[in-house]
Design a protein around this motif. Structure first.
Motif, PDB file in Angstrom:
ATOM      1  N   ASP A  16      43.207  58.508  62.602  1.00 14.89           N
ATOM      2  CA  ASP A  16      43.869  59.025  61.398  1.00 14.89           C
ATOM      3  C   ASP A  16      44.251  60.868  61.471  1.00 14.89           C
ATOM      4  O   ASP A  16      45.278  61.055  60.710  1.00 14.89           O
ATOM      5  N   LYS A 128      50.038  51.704  59.569  1.00 11.56           N
ATOM      6  CA  LYS A 128      50.279  52.815  59.987  1.00 11.56           C
ATOM      7  C   LYS A 128      49.655  52.242  61.905  1.00 11.56           C
ATOM      8  O   LYS A 128      49.937  52.726  62.865  1.00 11.56           O
ATOM      9  N   GLU A 214      54.504  62.991  54.123  1.00  9.74           N
ATOM     10  CA  GLU A 214      53.197  63.922  53.458  1.00  9.74           C
ATOM     11  C   GLU A 214      52.217  62.966  52.447  1.00  9.74           C
ATOM     12  O   GLU A 214      53.280  62.269  51.449  1.00  9.74           O
ATOM     13  N   GLU A 215      51.080  63.314  52.475  1.00 11.13           N
ATOM     14  CA  GLU A 215      50.175  62.547  51.653  1.00 11.13           C
ATOM     15  C   GLU A 215      50.754  62.964  50.198  1.00 11.13           C
ATOM     16  O   GLU A 215      50.428  64.188  50.195  1.00 11.13           O
ATOM     17  N   ASP A 217      48.886  62.087  46.679  1.00 16.59           N
ATOM     18  CA  ASP A 217      47.896  61.878  46.062  1.00 16.59           C
ATOM     19  C   ASP A 217      47.905  61.494  43.963  1.00 16.59           C
ATOM     20  O   ASP A 217      48.601  62.036  43.691  1.00 16.59           O
TER      21      ASP A 217
END
Ligand code: N01
Length: 574
Positions: A16, A128, A214-215, A217
C-alpha cells in the motif's frame, strides 16, 4: 519498500505504500541487462534528434521504447504527459478500478521470463496492481532515462526536405525523429460533458479517468454518479456500501455479467507457462485476444435446453467478453442469437433486482452490442436502501445547481458528483495533437469525416508515423495486440533502414481498400446498431461511423503477416 521486494527485486503488487509514479518500487535496475549501459542510455536521452520519438507510456508506448532501443539499437525519446508511466492505469484511479480482462491475457506476452516472474494476485487485478506491474517493466527495462515526464507533445510536423518528424512540446522544447510512434491510447481523451451550471456546484466533481491522486474519502457522502459503462458500474458497485446515499444517473441501461472474481488460479498460470508459446499463439490467433477458447458454435444451431445449459455455464464462469464469445460464435452478429443471450441475461436480472420499477429501468431494450461488461454485485447494489436509480432519458438532467443535480422533475442534493462519462475514444487523443504530414495535410482535415488509417497502425500522407492500436485496427483485448503491432512496426522500420531508405507510408489506394474491408465486416455486426463509443455516437459532434477492423485478431494477424512476408504490397518506400 517491502523486504520481500528488496530481496527478490520482483514486484509484489500489494504494497500500500507504493507510490503511483513507481518511485517507491525499489526496482532501480533491469533484471535482464539491456544492450546499452546506464551511461549510454542517459547520453542518448539527452539527444534532441533521435531515430524514434514515442508519445505515451502505457502498455504500448513502454514496449515500443524497449523494443526500439534495446532490440533495434535505435536512439529513442519518449514523451509522457503524466508524472509517471502507465497511461490508462496512471489516470484511472477511481474507486473500484480494475481490469475486467482475466489477467493471464492482460499483460505482456512477448517475454516468458517476465510472465513467469511477476506474480499477479487476482483474476482481475486492481488498478494499483497493474500500475505496479507497468512500473516494474519500466525499471526492468531501465526505460525512465528515455522518458520525458510531464511533457505533452502538442505539435508534430513532417519536414519533407529532411524526411524527419519535428515535435514541439508544451514545455517549448523541440525534437526531431526519423520515426514517430504514437501510443496515445484508445480510451484516453476524456468525454467531459458540459452540463449547464456545472461551475456553480459547491461540492466536488470528479471524472473517473482524472481521479485525484490523493485519497478521496467518500464514506458517508451523498454521491451522484453519471454514467453506467465499465467505469460507472465499477465505481457504483464500490461506492454503494460507502455512501450515505448514492444516486445513479443512468441514460442507457447496460447488460452486465458476473465477473466471478477471485484469487488467481495458480494451476492455470502454471499450465500457461508450461506451454507458453502455444498460449501466446492462441491469444494472437483468436478473435478477441482475451485468452479463452472462443466458441465455433452458432447459438441457434443447438436445442433450447442445450443453449440454456451453455449460457448457465458461461454465467457461472463469469466475464462479459467470455459470455459473448465463448458461449456461442454469433451473439455479436446474429439478432436471433443476440436475443437468446439477452433473454437469458434479462431472466438473471429479474432474479436479482427486487424492485420491479428499478428492474424495468435497468433492463436494456436494445441488442447487447455495447462493449460487454462484467462486475460482481452491480445489479445487487440497486437492492440497497441507500441507492436510487434516476432515469435521465425519462427525466433529463437540466442543470447542476449549487446543491447538486436538477432533472426536469426533481433536485438531488449531493456532496460529490462522479462523471463516469467515458471517452472520446479511438481517434480523440490523436486529434488533440496538431499533426501535419505531406503537403501540409493535417490529421484534423484528413479525419474530418472519419479516421482514415491502414491496419490501425499507419495513415497515408503521414510517412514514418505509426499508431499503436489506432483507428481501423482490431477490436480486441489490448496489451498482447499492442506488442504484436509494435513488433510489426519494428520490422517495417528495420526494412527501411536495412535498405537505406528514408520513408514508408501506406498508399491511399491500400488505405481506402482497407477501410472498405473494415466496413464490410463491421456493418455485419450488431455493434454498429447500438450507440456507444465503439461507433463514435457517445460524443456530441463526433463522426458516427466504423472505427474498427471487426474480423478478429486472428484474421488480422494473418492478413498483415501475409502482407509483411510479401514485402508490404501497397506501401510506398522511398
Ligand atoms: O465509458 P462508456 P466508460 N449524460 O462510454 C454515459 C474501457 N474501460 O469509461 O450509454 C448522461 O462505456 C453513457 O450513457 P450512454 C472499456 O473498454 C475498461 O465506462 O451513452 N450520461 C454511459 O453510460 C470501456 O468500454 C474498464 O447513453 C452520459 C457512460 O456515461 C471503455 O473504457 C474500466 C452522458 C459512459 O460509458 C469506456 O468505459 C473502465 C451525459 N451527457 C473503462 N455522457 C475495465 O477494464 C455519457 N454518459 C473494467
Amino acid at each position: 519498500m517491502s523486504p520481500n521486494r528488496a530481496v527478490s527485486r520482483v514486484g509484489t503488487p500489494h504494497d500500500d505504500a507504493e507510490q503511483q509514479d513507481g518511485s517507491g518500487l525499489g526496482l532501480s535496475g533491469p533484471l535482464i541487462p539491456n544492450v546499452f549501459d546506464e551511461r549510454t542510455v542517459r547520453a542518448m536521452a539527452e539527444l534532441a534528434d533521435v531515430d524514434v520519438a514515442i508519445i505515451g507510456t502505457g502498455f504500448g508506448g513502454l514496449y515500443a521504447l524497449h523494443k526500439m532501443r534495446d532490440e533495434l539499437g535505435l536512439t529513442v525519446q519518449s514523451f509522457e504527459e503524466a508524472g509517471g508511466v502507465g497511461g490508462t492505469w496512471f489516470w484511472n484511479t477511481y474507486p473500484g478500478a480494475r481490469s475486467d480482462t482475466e489477467v493471464n491475457a492482460y499483460c505482456y506476452l512477448s517475454d516468458k521470463n517476465l510472465f513467469e516472474e511477476w506474480k499477479w494476485s487476482e483474476r482481475y487485478p486492481k488498478q494499483k496492481e497493474i500500475l505496479s506491474y507497468l512500473n516494474h517493466c519500466t525499471d526492468r527495462w531501465n526505460l525512465r532515462p528515455n522518458i520525458k515526464f510531464n511533457t505533452r507533445v502538442v505539435k508534430t510536423t513532417f519536414n519533407e526536405s529532411t524526411s524527419r518528424w519535428e515535435l514541439e512540446t508544451d514545455t517549448g522544447e523541440k525534437f526531431t525523429a526519423q520515426f514517430l510512434i504514437e501510443g496515445v491510447g484508445l480510451l484516453s481523451s476524456t468525454n467531459y460533458p458540459d452540463f449547464p451550471g456545472q461551475s456553480s456546484f459547491r461540492g466536488q466533481i470528479y471524472h473517473t479517468a482524472r481521479w485525484p491522486k490523493e485519497e478521496v474519502d467518500l464514506r458517508g457522502k451523498r454521491i451522484g454518479v453519471i454514467g453506467t459503462g465499465s467505469s460507472g458500474t465499477q465505481v457504483i458497485t464500490e461506492l454503494a456500501p460507502q455512501a450515505e446515499h448514492l444516486y445513479v444517473f443512468q441514460r442507457t441501461p447496460q447488460f452486465c455479467v458476473p465477473a466471478n472474481h477471485g484469487p488467481l488460479d495458480p494451476e492455470k498460470m502454471k499450465g500457461i507457462i508450461e506451454d507458453f508459446d502455444s498460449y501466446r499463439h492462441s491469444v494472437l490467433s483468436s478473435i478477441t485476444s482475451f485468452g479463452f477458447d472462443e466458441s465455433p458454435v452458432p447459438a441457434m444451431s443447438v436445442s433450447p435446453e442445450e443453449r440454456e445449459a451453455v449460457f448457465e455455464e458461461a454465467w457461472r464462469q463469469g466475464n462479459g467478453f467470455r459470455f459473448m464469445f465463448a458461449a456461442f460464435s454469433d451473439i455479436g452478429v446474429d439478432p436471433e442469437a443476440n436475443k437468446a443471450a439477452t433473454d437469458f441475461l434479462k431472466k438473471k436480472m429479474a432474479q436479482t433486482i427486487k424492485d420491479p420499477v428499478t428492474l424495468e429501468k435497468l433492463t436494456p431494450k436494445d441488442y447487447w452490442a455495447k462493449r460487454p461488461l462484467c462486475n460482481d454485485g452491480y445489479f445487487e447494489s440497486f437492492n440497497r436502501d441507500n441507492v436510487s436509480l434516476v432515469d435521465v432519458k425519462e427525466h433529463p438532467i437540466v442543470e447542476f445547481t449549487e446543491k447538486g443535480i436538477r432533472t426536469d422533475n426533481a433536485e438531488y442534493e449531493l456532496d460529490v458528483i462522479v462523471l463516469a462519462t467515458g471517452f472520446d475514444a479511438v481517434s480523440g487523443m490523436y486529434l488533440k495533437i496538431d499533426q501535419s504530414g505531406l503537403g501540409g495535410t493535417t490529421l484534423q482535415k484528413k479525419w474530418e469525416d472519419r479516421p482514415h488509417a491502414t491496419y490501425g497502425m499507419m495513415a497515408a500522407d503521414f510517412p514514418n508515423m505509426f499508431m499503436i492500436y489506432g483507428p481501423m485496427g482490431p477490436f480486441t483485448n489490448q496489451p498482447p495486440v499492442h506488442e504484436w503491432q509494435v513488433d510489426w512496426m519494428a520490422d517495417v522500420i528495420q526494412h527501411v533502414r536495412a535498405n537505406n531508405l528514408a520513408t514508408v507510408e501506406p498508399s491511399r489506394e491500400l488505405e481506402e481498400n482497407w477501410m472498405v474491408s473494415c466496413d464490410d465486416i463491421a456493418y455485419q455486426t450488431l455493434f454498429m446498431k447500438v450507440d456507444s463509443w465503439i461507433n463514435g455516437s457517445n460524443v456530441v459532434g463526433k463522426p458516427v461511423t466504423n472505427y474498427f477492423y471487426m474480423g478478429g485478431m486472428g484474421a488480422y494477424n494473418e492478413l498483415v503477416t501475409t502482407s509483411q512476408k510479401a514485402g508490404y504490397p501497397g506501401f510506398n518506400f522511398k
